[in-house]
Design an enzyme around this catalytic site. Sequence first.
Site, mmCIF file in Angstrom:
data_model
loop_
_atom_site.group_PDB
_atom_site.id
_atom_site.type_symbol
_atom_site.label_atom_id
_atom_site.label_comp_id
_atom_site.label_asym_id
_atom_site.label_seq_id
_atom_site.Cartn_x
_atom_site.Cartn_y
_atom_site.Cartn_z
ATOM 1 N N HIS A 230 -43.747 19.550 0.967
ATOM 2 C CA HIS A 230 -44.051 20.591 -0.019
ATOM 3 C C HIS A 230 -45.565 20.832 -0.123
ATOM 4 C CE1 HIS A 230 -41.772 22.658 -3.482
ATOM 5 N NE2 HIS A 230 -42.881 23.337 -3.263
ATOM 6 N N GLU B 43 -35.586 16.507 -2.732
ATOM 7 C CA GLU B 43 -36.976 16.073 -2.588
ATOM 8 C C GLU B 43 -37.555 15.410 -3.826
ATOM 9 O OE1 GLU B 43 -40.047 19.575 -3.565
ATOM 10 O OE2 GLU B 43 -38.765 20.054 -1.863
ATOM 11 N N ASP C 34 -40.543 22.642 4.607
ATOM 12 C CA ASP C 34 -41.578 22.120 3.713
ATOM 13 C C ASP C 34 -40.959 21.719 2.385
ATOM 14 O OD1 ASP C 34 -44.360 21.571 3.065
ATOM 15 O OD2 ASP C 34 -44.287 23.329 1.752
ATOM 16 N N ARG D 192 -37.372 26.845 -1.291
ATOM 17 C CA ARG D 192 -36.757 25.804 -2.106
ATOM 18 C C ARG D 192 -35.695 25.099 -1.275
ATOM 19 N NH1 ARG D 192 -40.601 26.135 -4.702
ATOM 20 N NH2 ARG D 192 -40.861 26.444 -6.957
#
Length: 337
Positions: free
Chosen positions: A295, A263, A258, A234
């Site tokens: 992600h 985001e 990622d 996260r």
Amino acid sequence: MKTALFSTKPYDRHYFDRYASEYKQELTYFENRLDLRSAPLAGGYDAVCAFVNDQLDRPVLTLLAENGVKLIALRCAGYNHVDIDAAQELGLIVVRVPAYSPHAVAEHAVALILTLNRKIHKAYNRVREGNFALDRLEGFDLYKKTVGVIGTGKIGQVFCTIMQGFGCRVLAYDPYPNEALAQQGVTYATIEEVLSQSDIVSLHCPLTPENHHLINAGTLRQMKEGVMLINTSRGALIDTKAILHALKHRKVGYLGIDVYEQETDFFFQDLSEEIITDDALMRLISFPNVLITSHQGFFTEEALTEIARITLTNLTNYERGEFIEANTVVHGQVTGR
């Protein structure tokens, strides 16, 4: 049962449509991200199906409950974006997909390590331009390097095993050590020892109030000079301001993420023709030793299949008044239907 799926992408439709009839579920797809503006679309539905960047705070949950929604079915493992207390008070049941493919995320973390280390992304672009020079593409052997793993749940466990396959020494921190990992040679240590001794640090823990900004100015100072930091968990585990400072001063030699702290407004969208106004994100992108993916760690055929099947199972079990304990975040009052 009627369910409204929010933040729907074509791949969601593909996998859910493949199995929906088998579970006898009625699904309606909305491309909208679930928030206070879009929540009224759920009126008349028994359940909403939400993803990682949907907004499920108290105002949204209250509006959903007022519109007759009884079940929040998350098609993800994490639930840090859900106001659990509000859901409990409103009598909303919250279910999730606790494990869809730990291999998918763990393997993506390894892909980030290999790409950053051997500069595969740069080599690919060079060769396409006819540049076959090797200057500034040197990497290092993973063999015998120390890899620190923070969080050894299902994903962390797979990641540890993969890195042991490279011949790495694996140090791990978790409040609840995994005995099977210890028996296969993973050494559990304090978080301070993991950070100070590791050449590579990879985060595999959920986001909780206690570990928000786990990687901050203080913990970054504990790490080796030139450390590689990987985050596929996260975004808010890392303090963006602190990591920018550490990159600028070469404390962090490589960063592979990622996920990103802010985001929600960017990931899962095509913004190639837009002006991206997040200065921190654009600064991160500008560093030659930073690799960002949007992600996609979960994004494999096996994982998408499991996400669809487990979510549909959760919906079906709700209709039957049944629950799988591991899949249930909040138990509410099941009403007859």
